[in-house]
Design a protein around this motif. Structure first.
Motif, PDB file in Angstrom:
ATOM      1  N   MET A  11       0.785  -1.212   0.090  1.00  0.00           N
ATOM      2  CA  MET A  11      -0.036   0.000   0.107  1.00  0.00           C
ATOM      3  C   MET A  11       0.801   1.274   0.058  1.00  0.00           C
ATOM      4  O   MET A  11       1.861   1.409   0.750  1.00  0.00           O
ATOM      5  CB  MET A  11      -0.939   0.131   1.223  1.00  0.00           C
ATOM      6  CG  MET A  11      -1.844  -1.062   1.411  1.00  0.00           C
ATOM      7  SD  MET A  11      -3.651  -0.915   1.116  1.00  0.00           S
ATOM      8  CE  MET A  11      -3.890   0.927   1.462  1.00  0.00           C
ATOM      9  N   VAL A  12       0.354   2.426  -0.569  1.00  0.00           N
ATOM     10  CA  VAL A  12       0.791   3.646  -0.582  1.00  0.00           C
ATOM     11  C   VAL A  12      -0.079   4.445   0.185  1.00  0.00           C
ATOM     12  O   VAL A  12      -1.475   4.491  -0.499  1.00  0.00           O
ATOM     13  CB  VAL A  12       1.303   4.178  -1.863  1.00  0.00           C
ATOM     14  CG1 VAL A  12       1.834   5.672  -1.702  1.00  0.00           C
ATOM     15  CG2 VAL A  12       2.320   3.266  -2.507  1.00  0.00           C
ATOM     16  N   PHE A  13      -0.089   4.980   1.287  1.00  0.00           N
ATOM     17  CA  PHE A  13      -1.229   5.554   1.858  1.00  0.00           C
ATOM     18  C   PHE A  13      -1.335   7.069   1.598  1.00  0.00           C
ATOM     19  O   PHE A  13      -0.299   7.649   1.131  1.00  0.00           O
ATOM     20  CB  PHE A  13      -0.815   5.653   3.537  1.00  0.00           C
ATOM     21  CG  PHE A  13      -0.677   4.023   4.075  1.00  0.00           C
ATOM     22  CD1 PHE A  13      -1.902   3.419   4.160  1.00  0.00           C
ATOM     23  CD2 PHE A  13       0.451   3.503   3.936  1.00  0.00           C
ATOM     24  CE1 PHE A  13      -1.784   1.960   4.584  1.00  0.00           C
ATOM     25  CE2 PHE A  13       0.665   2.046   4.419  1.00  0.00           C
ATOM     26  CZ  PHE A  13      -0.532   1.381   4.670  1.00  0.00           C
ATOM     27  N   GLN A  14      -2.439   7.766   2.162  1.00  0.00           N
ATOM     28  CA  GLN A  14      -2.669   8.874   1.843  1.00  0.00           C
ATOM     29  C   GLN A  14      -1.793   9.978   2.436  1.00  0.00           C
ATOM     30  O   GLN A  14      -1.393  10.947   1.794  1.00  0.00           O
ATOM     31  CB  GLN A  14      -3.946   9.284   2.044  1.00  0.00           C
ATOM     32  CG  GLN A  14      -4.579  10.768   2.173  1.00  0.00           C
ATOM     33  CD  GLN A  14      -6.138  10.731   1.790  1.00  0.00           C
ATOM     34  OE1 GLN A  14      -6.836   9.977   2.614  1.00  0.00           O
ATOM     35  NE2 GLN A  14      -6.549  12.092   1.969  1.00  0.00           N
ATOM     36  N   ASP A  15      -1.517   9.839   3.643  1.00  0.00           N
ATOM     37  CA  ASP A  15      -1.038  10.871   4.537  1.00  0.00           C
ATOM     38  C   ASP A  15       0.422  10.423   5.044  1.00  0.00           C
ATOM     39  O   ASP A  15       0.633   9.410   5.845  1.00  0.00           O
ATOM     40  CB  ASP A  15      -1.923  10.872   5.876  1.00  0.00           C
ATOM     41  CG  ASP A  15      -1.200  12.077   6.543  1.00  0.00           C
ATOM     42  OD1 ASP A  15      -0.178  12.670   6.370  1.00  0.00           O
ATOM     43  OD2 ASP A  15      -1.536  12.226   7.888  1.00  0.00           O
ATOM     44  N   PRO A  16       1.541  10.625   4.317  1.00  0.00           N
ATOM     45  CA  PRO A  16       2.763  10.365   4.526  1.00  0.00           C
ATOM     46  C   PRO A  16       3.486  10.822   5.856  1.00  0.00           C
ATOM     47  O   PRO A  16       4.372  10.375   6.403  1.00  0.00           O
ATOM     48  CB  PRO A  16       3.670  11.194   3.477  1.00  0.00           C
ATOM     49  CG  PRO A  16       2.728  12.119   3.070  1.00  0.00           C
ATOM     50  CD  PRO A  16       1.492  11.881   3.298  1.00  0.00           C
ATOM     51  N   TYR A  17       2.532  11.578   6.474  1.00  0.00           N
ATOM     52  CA  TYR A  17       2.903  12.246   7.733  1.00  0.00           C
ATOM     53  C   TYR A  17       2.739  11.099   8.929  1.00  0.00           C
ATOM     54  O   TYR A  17       3.490  11.078   9.836  1.00  0.00           O
ATOM     55  CB  TYR A  17       2.385  13.467   8.128  1.00  0.00           C
ATOM     56  CG  TYR A  17       2.866  14.472   7.292  1.00  0.00           C
ATOM     57  CD1 TYR A  17       3.789  15.404   7.409  1.00  0.00           C
ATOM     58  CD2 TYR A  17       2.054  14.699   6.142  1.00  0.00           C
ATOM     59  CE1 TYR A  17       4.306  16.396   6.586  1.00  0.00           C
ATOM     60  CE2 TYR A  17       2.668  15.634   5.133  1.00  0.00           C
ATOM     61  CZ  TYR A  17       3.493  16.511   5.444  1.00  0.00           C
ATOM     62  OH  TYR A  17       4.146  17.419   4.620  1.00  0.00           O
ATOM     63  N   SER A  18       1.510  10.306   8.755  1.00  0.00           N
ATOM     64  CA  SER A  18       1.241   9.388   9.734  1.00  0.00           C
ATOM     65  C   SER A  18       1.586   7.833   9.336  1.00  0.00           C
ATOM     66  O   SER A  18       1.389   7.022   9.923  1.00  0.00           O
ATOM     67  CB  SER A  18      -0.152   9.524  10.206  1.00  0.00           C
ATOM     68  OG  SER A  18      -1.172   9.266   9.041  1.00  0.00           O
ATOM     69  N   ALA A  19       1.935   7.743   7.963  1.00  0.00           N
ATOM     70  CA  ALA A  19       2.274   6.548   7.517  1.00  0.00           C
ATOM     71  C   ALA A  19       3.585   5.983   7.958  1.00  0.00           C
ATOM     72  O   ALA A  19       4.024   4.816   7.748  1.00  0.00           O
ATOM     73  CB  ALA A  19       2.111   6.313   5.939  1.00  0.00           C
TER      74      ALA A  19
END
Lengths: 319, 548
Positions: free
Chosen positions: B372-380
């Motif tokens: 997966m590549v997530f929406q929010d790179p700040y919390s991923a």
């Protein structure tokens, strides 16, 4: 009643049962027993056996536990070993005194903590904020017996404004009751204000960061109305949760405070009962404290859910 | 432009933060009566801070000195020394009305809409007579075209849809009868069709109430389509200003040129994608057949929610399939089902001859195939783990044969692959920008050597110029590594930039599935057409303008 509340009460009952087992096991496994405390050097094997038979202490622990629990369920708290009074009567007399003391102390604390916390949050980073937060930290670090003794020394001995110890019943002499109760209440208030103030401040800070505060400001709502009403209303729920948890600390505080002031409430009763290994009083007293704690927190949870319209629906949903 | 025409004049506005930063460094502009001015910039450009500072709305706890002058309808609000006054008024009207980005956050969760309106009325001293108060509240909501105003008045914010909430916020802003309406990214949190409606409403209201307005956005196409004039901000300064049409056709400043280049216009005919027949002849890598996902009813006596209703999707190696839909369309539930994180009630997801399940024992196999590549790179990313370590962790799970030294080397190679310097391996996420973090997330996903990448809104948390770079990277990786990629998004620009085929979802069903070029040029389903019509596009506007 809704399923959410019923579920909470169910968990509460289960917790109470666990507490009853733990209290019973701990007190019965403490070194010493009521008979040696009562008879001291006059204890002979014969009198000991007779008293053990009288109080049922010769039976196996499980049997004793079940008998106690069975009586509890029928509303019979047993009879005190040291005073020979029904435990129910002792509770009925002493518990209200402690509850009044706790409520008074808590109200005093909230009276300072709510405006103080709001002020500190609205002036975040200012000298007022630093003063208030540091002050609360200092207060939080003071043990009850120390604050109590200080109060006794200042207002009881030096200034002689209030009696240093003792008690008059509220029904007999309200003014006298207040004179005897002010210092214990203050003691409880002093040690709880700190945490409450910091909680109010923290919840207010979270709220003040919200966009809806900006919206209120952009619509021209006056600053104090924004803080006290728009933010304050939403900061109530998290504060309430901490108040609920504080009840536990208040109870242990009451035990110590009552001892310092010789205040004949539930706390002092429990301490004395523990020293004399008065099993029925200790068991029932602690169980009642635990029940109070659980009920308070259930009420707090339900009220918090009701305060938030987003969770209020779940409360009303299955009516 | 004569002096009397100018409703808002900002001169040499500066914001100095106590920390020493200067988010706004001398901004000056005029807005004429009845005009809609657009301010475009990326995060940190100072565009929001400009609005906040001139309207006296700096965030709580921010200590700043604001200098410069702000004049509204001929009355100067701020002296050179201090902050503009809190909620400035000019005559008996408010100087500004403010519309915020996220209407759910901008409304008090504990207040009903009625209470919100009453608070605003009270603040403007317009509570008035009790007898007709209710009628005036209803009128305020009817003004912003809210259906069923009686029901809305009784509702709490969470009981309304996003578009309805934003209409309430607009109604609140209008209660003070402002001279200037300030809208800060008013549609970024809304679905594209709703966003178009809200902006249409703002423009209608602007005419009806003879308002002047300022629209701040990161979206160049949107601003160019809606506004008369546009300012481009960068680093706290205005770098370019001009008529919207001129800006789009002949940008002068290099930053504007870069911004324009990065802005994908889905209707740009030059973006045609030539299909690779070799890829098209391949058998599907991952197929979803008749997938249905239902969630249990939240309350008793309610029907369960069918989030995904018999959806078929297939992706081949080397192609990007986009799943497009608005919020509530079921695209995120579909993504979860594909990743084996959501049990499927009917149908199945098959990958390499096996069926994808939520079974924990299949997890290692599945995560080795689908990443997966997530929406929010700040919390991923774990904020306490250097990014190199994060990649090595993934390697340790999926390539257990590697020893520590070769893991380290492989992690560095992966950083190369996503276009980050190797020296970044010791950095913590906080030291990286949003785009760099998202590259790390991609590198971590690649460490599992997956065959399928599942990207859920991978660019929506990023700035426009960074979005373009990340999308290019993803496309490049798909081509180089023959990956299959499912792109879950609401953003047609992202779809246009990299997708081969598009699946449009609405209410849990597929309403249209087509190659990207066909979908853009000849959409067949009415919903798809509505969706495409709502996409802000300067190019399409210009063509319609030319044709009329």
């Amino acid at each position: 009643m809704t399923t959410a509340v019923i579920r909470r009460l169910g968990v509460g009952l289960l917790t109470l049962w666990v507490v009853s087992v733990l209290v019973f096991l701990i007190i019965h496994n403490l070194p010493g027993d009521p008979i040696s405390v009562l008879l001291r050097q006059y204890a002979t094997p014969e009198t000991r056996a007779a008293l053990e038979a009288l109080w049922g202490l010769d039976k196996p622990l499980t049997e004793q536990y079940l008998a106690w629990l069975g009586n509890l369920l029928t509303g019979d708290f047993g009879v005190s070993i040291s005073s020979n009074l029904p435990v129910g009567q002792i509770l009925a007399e002493r518990l209200p005194r402690t509850l009044l003391l706790m409520t008074g102390g808590l109200l005093l604390a909230l009276l300072v903590a709510i405006p103080g916390g709001m002020l500190a949050a609205s002036r975040r980073g200012s000298a007022v904020d630093h003063g208030l937060t540091t002050g609360s930290l200092v207060l939080q670090a003071q043990p009850e017996f120390w604050i109590g003794s200080l109060l006794v020394l200042t207002f009881g001995v030096t200034l002689a404004w209030f009696p240093t110890s003792g008690y008059v019943d509220l029904a007999d002499d309200p003014v006298g009751w207040l004179r005897h109760s002010v210092m214990p209440m203050l003691t409880i208030a002093v040690v709880t204000t700190g945490l409450l103030l910091r909680t109010v401040r923290a919840s207010m800070l979270t709220e003040l960061q919200q966009d809806h505060i900006l919206l209120a400001r952009s619509n021209g709502v006056r600053p104090w109305r924004v803080i006290g009403w728009h933010a304050g209303r939403n900061a109530v729920a998290p504060t309430l949760t901490v108040v609920g948890l504080q009840v536990g600390i208040l109870m242990s505080g009451a035990v110590i405070t009552e001892r310092v002031f010789g205040y004949p409430g539930m706390g002092l009763t429990l301490v004395n009962a523990l020293i004399s290994r008065d099993y029925p009083v200790v068991q029932s007293g602690i169980l009642v404290f635990a029940a109070l704690f659980i009920v308070t927190n259930t009420v707090v949870d339900v009220v918090s859910m009701w305060l938030d319209p987003r969770t209020r629906a779940t409360l009303q949903g299955a009516r | 432009m004569t002096e009397t025409d100018v409703t808002l004049r900002v001169a040499d506005l500066r914001v100095d933060l106590a920390s020493g930063a200067q988010p706004v460094e001398g901004v000056s502009f005029d807005v004429r009566q009845g005009e809609m001015l657009g301010i475009v910039g990326e995060s940190g450009s100072g565009k929001s801070m400009t609005l906040r500072a001139m309207s006296g709305l700096l965030p709580h706890g921010v200590r700043a000195t604001v200098t410069g002058s702000v004049t509204v309808a001929g009355t100067e609000l701020a002296t050179a020394s201090g902050r503009p006054p809190r909620h400035p008024r000019v005559g008996d009207r408010a100087a500004f009305g403010y519309v915020f980005q996220e209407p759910l956050a901008a409304l008090n969760p504990g207040f009903t809409i009625r209470r919100h309106l009453l608070e605003a009325l009270r603040a403007h001293g317009r509570l008035g007579d009790r007898s007709d108060r209710h009628d005036r509240l209803v009128a305020a909501l009817a003004d912003v075209r809210l259906p069923e105003p009686e029901r809305v008045l009784r509702s709490h914010p969470h009981e309304l849809s996003g578009g309805m909430r934003q209409r309430v916020v607009i109604a609140l802003a209008l209660i003070g009868r402002p001279h200037v309406l300030l809208a800060d990214e008013p549609t970024t949190a809304l679905d594209v069709t709703v966003a178009a409606e809200v902006l249409d409403l703002v423009q209608t209201l602007q005419r009806e109430h003879s308002l002047t307005s300022v629209l701040v956005s990161h979206d160049l196409s949107l601003v160019a389509q809606r506004c008369d004039r546009v300012l481009v901000m960068y680093g706290g300064e205005i770098v370019e200003s001009g008529a919207a049409a001129d800006l789009m056709t002949s940008p002068q400043h290099p930053y504007t040129q870069r911004l324009l280049e990065a802005t994908v216009d889905p209707f740009d005919p030059e973006l045609r994608r030539t299909p690779d027949p070799e890829v098209e002849s391949r058998a599907p890598l991952m197929t979803a057949g008749g997938v249905t996902v239902t969630y249990p009813a939240r309350r008793r006596r309610q029907d369960p929610v069918v989030a995904v209703d018999g959806v078929d999707v297939a992706v081949r190696a080397g192609e990007v399939v986009a799943v497009v839909g608005e919020s509530g369309s079921g695209k995120s539930s579909m993504a979860k089902a594909l990743a084996g994180m959501q049990p499927v009630d009917d149908g199945d997801v098959r990958l390499g001859g096996r069926t994808v399940t939520t079974d924990r024992r299949d997890r290692t196999w599945l995560t080795g195939e689908v990443q997966m590549v997530f929406q929010d790179p700040y919390s991923a990313l774990n904020p306490r783990m250097p990014v190199g370590t994060a990649i090595q962790r993934s390697l340790a799970i999926h390539q257990p044969a590697l020893d520590a030294a070769s893991r380290r080397e492989e992690a560095r190679r992966l950083l190369d692959d996503v276009g980050l310097p190797r020296s970044f391996e010791d950095r913590y996420p906080v030291e990286l920008s949003g785009g760099q973090r998202q590259r790390v997330v991609v590198a971590r996903a690649l460490a599992a050597q997956p065959r399928v990448l599942l990207a859920d809104e991978p660019t929506s948390a990023l700035d426009v110029s960074v979005q373009a770079q990340l999308l290019a990277l993803l496309r490049d990786l798909v081509d180089r590594r023959d990956l299959g990629m499912l792109l879950i998004t609401h953003d047609f620009a992202a779809v246009r930039a990299i997708a081969d085929r598009v699946v449009v979802m609405s209410r849990g069903r597929i309403v249209e599935a087509a190659p990207i070029d066909d979908l853009i040029t000849t959409p067949t389903d009415p919903y798809t057409r509505r969706l495409l019509d709502a996409v802000p596009s300067a190019r399409r506007t210009h063509t319609t303008q030319e044709s009329t």
